[in-house]
Scaffold this active site. Sequence first.
Site, PDB file in Angstrom:
ATOM      1  N   ASN A  94       9.269  25.401 -58.158  1.00 31.70           N
ATOM      2  CA  ASN A  94       9.256  24.809 -56.820  1.00 31.70           C
ATOM      3  C   ASN A  94      10.657  24.330 -56.478  1.00 31.70           C
ATOM      4  O   ASN A  94      11.577  24.479 -57.274  1.00 31.70           O
ATOM      5  CB  ASN A  94       8.226  23.671 -56.754  1.00 31.70           C
ATOM      6  CG  ASN A  94       8.489  22.605 -57.795  1.00 31.70           C
ATOM      7  OD1 ASN A  94       9.522  21.937 -57.772  1.00 31.70           O
ATOM      8  ND2 ASN A  94       7.558  22.445 -58.734  1.00 31.70           N
ATOM      9  N   LYS A 130       9.943  42.003 -70.267  1.00 35.14           N
ATOM     10  CA  LYS A 130      10.152  42.049 -68.819  1.00 35.14           C
ATOM     11  C   LYS A 130       9.216  43.055 -68.183  1.00 35.14           C
ATOM     12  O   LYS A 130       9.127  44.207 -68.623  1.00 35.14           O
ATOM     13  CB  LYS A 130      11.609  42.407 -68.511  1.00 35.14           C
ATOM     14  CG  LYS A 130      11.910  42.449 -67.018  1.00 35.14           C
ATOM     15  CD  LYS A 130      13.351  42.863 -66.744  1.00 35.14           C
ATOM     16  CE  LYS A 130      13.601  42.999 -65.249  1.00 35.14           C
ATOM     17  NZ  LYS A 130      14.976  43.447 -64.960  1.00 35.14           N
ATOM     18  N   PRO A 180      -2.358  21.210 -67.232  1.00 30.88           N
ATOM     19  CA  PRO A 180      -2.918  19.868 -67.428  1.00 30.88           C
ATOM     20  C   PRO A 180      -2.468  18.923 -66.321  1.00 30.88           C
ATOM     21  O   PRO A 180      -1.337  19.006 -65.839  1.00 30.88           O
ATOM     22  CB  PRO A 180      -2.356  19.446 -68.788  1.00 30.88           C
ATOM     23  CG  PRO A 180      -1.151  20.306 -69.006  1.00 30.88           C
ATOM     24  CD  PRO A 180      -1.463  21.608 -68.332  1.00 30.88           C
ATOM     25  N   ILE A 197      -1.136  15.772 -65.614  1.00 33.04           N
ATOM     26  CA  ILE A 197      -0.448  14.730 -66.394  1.00 33.04           C
ATOM     27  C   ILE A 197      -0.699  13.353 -65.809  1.00 33.04           C
ATOM     28  O   ILE A 197      -1.013  12.396 -66.532  1.00 33.04           O
ATOM     29  CB  ILE A 197       1.059  15.032 -66.467  1.00 33.04           C
ATOM     30  CG1 ILE A 197       1.294  16.424 -67.096  1.00 33.04           C
ATOM     31  CG2 ILE A 197       1.782  13.961 -67.266  1.00 33.04           C
ATOM     32  CD1 ILE A 197       2.739  16.881 -67.033  1.00 33.04           C
ATOM     33  N   PHE A 240       3.602  10.505 -57.394  1.00 28.40           N
ATOM     34  CA  PHE A 240       4.292  10.939 -56.183  1.00 28.40           C
ATOM     35  C   PHE A 240       3.450  12.015 -55.499  1.00 28.40           C
ATOM     36  O   PHE A 240       2.766  12.794 -56.172  1.00 28.40           O
ATOM     37  CB  PHE A 240       5.672  11.498 -56.521  1.00 28.40           C
ATOM     38  CG  PHE A 240       6.763  10.456 -56.574  1.00 28.40           C
ATOM     39  CD1 PHE A 240       7.826  10.498 -55.679  1.00 28.40           C
ATOM     40  CD2 PHE A 240       6.727   9.438 -57.506  1.00 28.40           C
ATOM     41  CE1 PHE A 240       8.830   9.539 -55.719  1.00 28.40           C
ATOM     42  CE2 PHE A 240       7.721   8.478 -57.563  1.00 28.40           C
ATOM     43  CZ  PHE A 240       8.776   8.527 -56.664  1.00 28.40           C
TER      44      PHE A 240
END
Length: 397
Positions: A208, A286, A303, A305, A323
């Site tokens: 991200n 690859k 998971p 967290i 957050f």
Amino acid sequence: MLQDKRILLILTGGIAAYKGLDLIRRLRERGVAVTPVLTRAAEQFVTPLSVSALAGEKVYRDLFDLTEEAEMGHIQLSRSADLILVAPATADIIAKMAQGRADDLASTLLLATDTPVMIAPAMNVRMWDHPATQRNLAQIAGDGVAVVGPNDGDMACGEFGPGRMSEPLEIVAAVEAHFGPKPLAGKHVLVTSGPTHEPIDPVRYIANRSSGAQGTALARALIAAGARVTFVTGPADVAPPSGADVVAVQTAQQMHDAVHAALPADAAVFAAAVADWRVSSASDRKLKKSKDGLPVLEFAENPDILAGVAQMTDTRPALVVGFAAETDDVEAHATAKRARKGCDWIVANDVSPETGIMGGSENAVILITEDGAETWPRMSKQDVATRLAERIGNRLV
């Protein structure tokens, strides 16, 4: 906490001297009186006029200024400040400090003082790594000099590595820590930061746009407040904070394991942007284009967290903060996330592309607590971090 403090700021001769101009501005914003000193080499990078204009005070440059020295000006300068700050601190000035040399105004001021001294090193990576520089740093640290940074990064010379001067707000945070109370002294705070990289094959991954800037700023602010910080970071764009116990990871599973290994903690702040999914069976080779069509990727859930720690019954931290990066209905989604995860607080922000927050230097957050939603004005990520660290300190008292 810096209002009416006086700092003697010594700028020495390195390309990072240009950051000294912004540093002066940041200190002045906080009510600091800045008395600037320039070495002759520093004048090759910034002008006395620009420094004086920003500081609002005379620039001191010459050890043998007859007007000043008639009153032993270098003695008065060195002892009238609350802190002497050297930024940038070149390898040369560090060597002079270690050896007790006094052959110009800056080095004489540093030798003739009993005022606390803080430096922000800046130099080429090979100069920083050189045994002589490391010996000199060890010597002055043993003499009680505080050291801020340096960071890893691109150099003006084209090389990359440690030696890049800390950013002005990082230095300001260190100055605030010097003068400020330590509400988190004796507390252990766990912070996660940055993105995670979930491999598809040996050369590709899912990630991200998180830079890690907000988590890093928060760790710095917590350290400034006296906390012992364990900093679990994915592959971020920014250097980890000085003074933290840094654990570098790549994947969500690795971050999960590192978090649980770091417990117990008094507080845990989960600022990392953890990937929700991973490729269930990443290829060990690859992937190639094929006439048979596109590869099929099957996903598995990573998971959780934040929820895992928030819902612990034995070693749960007293304060668990998550957050929430949202693109719509920020407050509603964040409020629902707090209830779903079981954490105490959620720090929510709008990361829509037009906000410029993800990857930028500013943030605008909504703090969701048991008391409701509190909207904060847009400010620098370091200021958000300082404010949040203060709230954490108040909660843990």
